[in-house]
Design an enzyme around this catalytic site. Structure first.
Site, PDB file in Angstrom:
ATOM      1  N   HIS B 117       0.807  -1.227   0.000  1.00  3.48           N
ATOM      2  CA  HIS B 117       0.000   0.000   0.000  1.00  3.48           C
ATOM      3  C   HIS B 117       0.843   1.281   0.000  1.00  3.48           C
ATOM      4  O   HIS B 117       0.288   2.393  -0.004  1.00  3.48           O
ATOM      5  CB  HIS B 117      -0.929  -0.033   1.231  1.00  3.48           C
ATOM      6  CG  HIS B 117      -2.083   0.900   1.161  1.00  3.48           C
ATOM      7  ND1 HIS B 117      -2.217   1.979   2.007  1.00  3.48           N
ATOM      8  CD2 HIS B 117      -3.164   0.929   0.347  1.00  3.48           C
ATOM      9  CE1 HIS B 117      -3.339   2.623   1.719  1.00  3.48           C
ATOM     10  NE2 HIS B 117      -3.934   2.021   0.719  1.00  3.48           N
ATOM     11  N   LYS B 119       3.021   4.471  -1.190  1.00  3.05           N
ATOM     12  CA  LYS B 119       2.966   5.340  -2.370  1.00  3.05           C
ATOM     13  C   LYS B 119       4.180   6.259  -2.269  1.00  3.05           C
ATOM     14  O   LYS B 119       4.061   7.392  -1.791  1.00  3.05           O
ATOM     15  CB  LYS B 119       1.698   6.214  -2.380  1.00  3.05           C
ATOM     16  CG  LYS B 119       0.381   5.478  -2.224  1.00  3.05           C
ATOM     17  CD  LYS B 119      -0.160   5.678  -0.838  1.00  3.05           C
ATOM     18  CE  LYS B 119      -1.564   5.186  -0.632  1.00  3.05           C
ATOM     19  NZ  LYS B 119      -2.005   4.051  -1.329  1.00  3.05           N
ATOM     20  N   ASP B 124      17.104   9.249  -8.047  1.00  2.00           N
ATOM     21  CA  ASP B 124      18.568   9.365  -7.973  1.00  2.00           C
ATOM     22  C   ASP B 124      19.092   9.195  -6.545  1.00  2.00           C
ATOM     23  O   ASP B 124      20.110   9.817  -6.182  1.00  2.00           O
ATOM     24  CB  ASP B 124      19.024  10.731  -8.545  1.00  2.00           C
ATOM     25  CG  ASP B 124      18.819  10.801 -10.064  1.00  2.00           C
ATOM     26  OD1 ASP B 124      18.673   9.726 -10.697  1.00  2.00           O
ATOM     27  OD2 ASP B 124      18.790  11.912 -10.604  1.00  2.00           O
TER      28      ASP B 124
END
Lengths: 231, 231
Positions: B117, B119, B124
């Site tokens: 779940h 996000k 870099d």
């Protein structure tokens, strides 16, 4: 140097390190830490969370409200009606609650409802909790989730400002006291659920013992009906 | 002082301010900023995102992979099969992809699947994007969402470590190359969808013109069948 001077000196010379950690889930320890942060509130608690179905987190919010913390909650209108939702229990217990107005944006196709999908809280205007983590049991026990805990003043200010903006917007869109409405919706929804349960039960028993089912359903339905009759 | 000395002097005396901002949604501008951060990757891109259905974000990831950025993606096994999912398109285009093994935790009651779940993404090894924001169209166009953009070294380190840990865990649980599996699952799922579509079409036309429907369905189904026969 004791007294106030001592406190000031201690703060200046040995400043308390600012909270700055990441809670990772699944983890009951992380869930306990989150509850501790919420439970640490002494003045204000602003919560802006999509799903709240974890009874322990809800208990922390109710306790905070009970000890005089100004608790405000913004949540999603759809998840508020989910089976395990703690939203209406909290609203009933005095947590000031708003749900999104769920206005439907016409975008050519069929309108699709909006979600109040944030998952963040601000404790005493000082500590921000923010991430993917909803306040649900599965989020703590099963899912891969994150929650930043930070006293970064820039982030706290940004999320506070968004909370106030949403609070104003959602309050303006509410045609009546949202808290009253929230409790009323819950009552209606409970009634609907009972009726759906009966309908399913009746269908499954239709062939065999339809009279028994009808009698037991009348026993279930009658207290609610009497209440509505009086209301 | 030009050349390398000049660059070092400029960095020391006029350091570039560290990225530290909050993207708030709904907002197409915020979505554009998110795409720009992803598009700015020159070496690595670690993405750990529950839902990816926004074709524009997916295009940024595919472009990054095409120009030699090491793009790795961890996502959820269930949402990867959603209608608008961009996951298999990206896997096919060379984005190294893992989904959660979705092991079922037995907790007395019926087992319930786990969700990956998170996000978040790390550009870099330097910039963290993290919040409630899934990479979906509705998240940017309709929902109330947040995404922190930060170069805070502590947060970047924490989220990077969690990415590596999950990558190892999910890779170990994969019985065969996940990327191959992902593409194969998508082919199967597409076939299932076609069959379901035909079944629904057939049902709705059953009474009237069943022969016409059967003929058109055979036209639809045959190219796929031929492909599968060759594969």
């Amino acid at each position: 140097a004791g007294g106030l001077v001592g406190v000031v000196e201690e703060e200046l010379l040995q400043p308390r390190p600012l909270a700055h950690e990441v809670l990772l889930f699944p983890s009951d320890e992380a869930r306990q830490k989150l509850c501790s942060w919420i439970g640490s509130a002494t003045t204000t608690l602003e919560c802006c969370v999509f799903v709240i179905s974890d009874a322990r987190v809800a208990a922390e919010l109710k306790e905070a409200a009970a000890r005089g913390v100004a608790v405000r909650l913004i949540t999603d209108d759809k998840t508020a009606l989910d089976g395990g939702s703690q939203v209406f229990g909290m609203a009933s217990a005095g947590v000031e609650t708003l749900v999104d107005p769920d206005y439907e944006l016409k975008s050519g196709a069929a309108p699709v409802p909006r979600h109040m999908h944030h998952k963040y809280a601000i404790v005493d205007g000082r500590v921000l909790l923010c991430g993917s983590y909803n306040w649900s049991y599965s989020a703590s026990a099963r899912n891969n989730e994150n929650c930043v805990v930070t006293e970064d003043v820039y982030l706290v200010a940004k999320y506070s400002a968004e909370f106030e903006r949403l609070w104003r917007e959602f309050k303006a869109a509410a045609p009546l006291s949202q808290q009253q409405a929230a409790i009323r919706i819950q009552q209606i929804e409970r009634g609907n659920r009972e009726r759906r349960r009966f309908a399913a039960m009746a269908r499954s028993h239709r062939a065999a013992n339809v009279f028994d089912v009808a009698r037991s359903a009348m026993d279930i339905a009658s207290p609610g009906n009497r209440k509505r009759g009086r209301g």
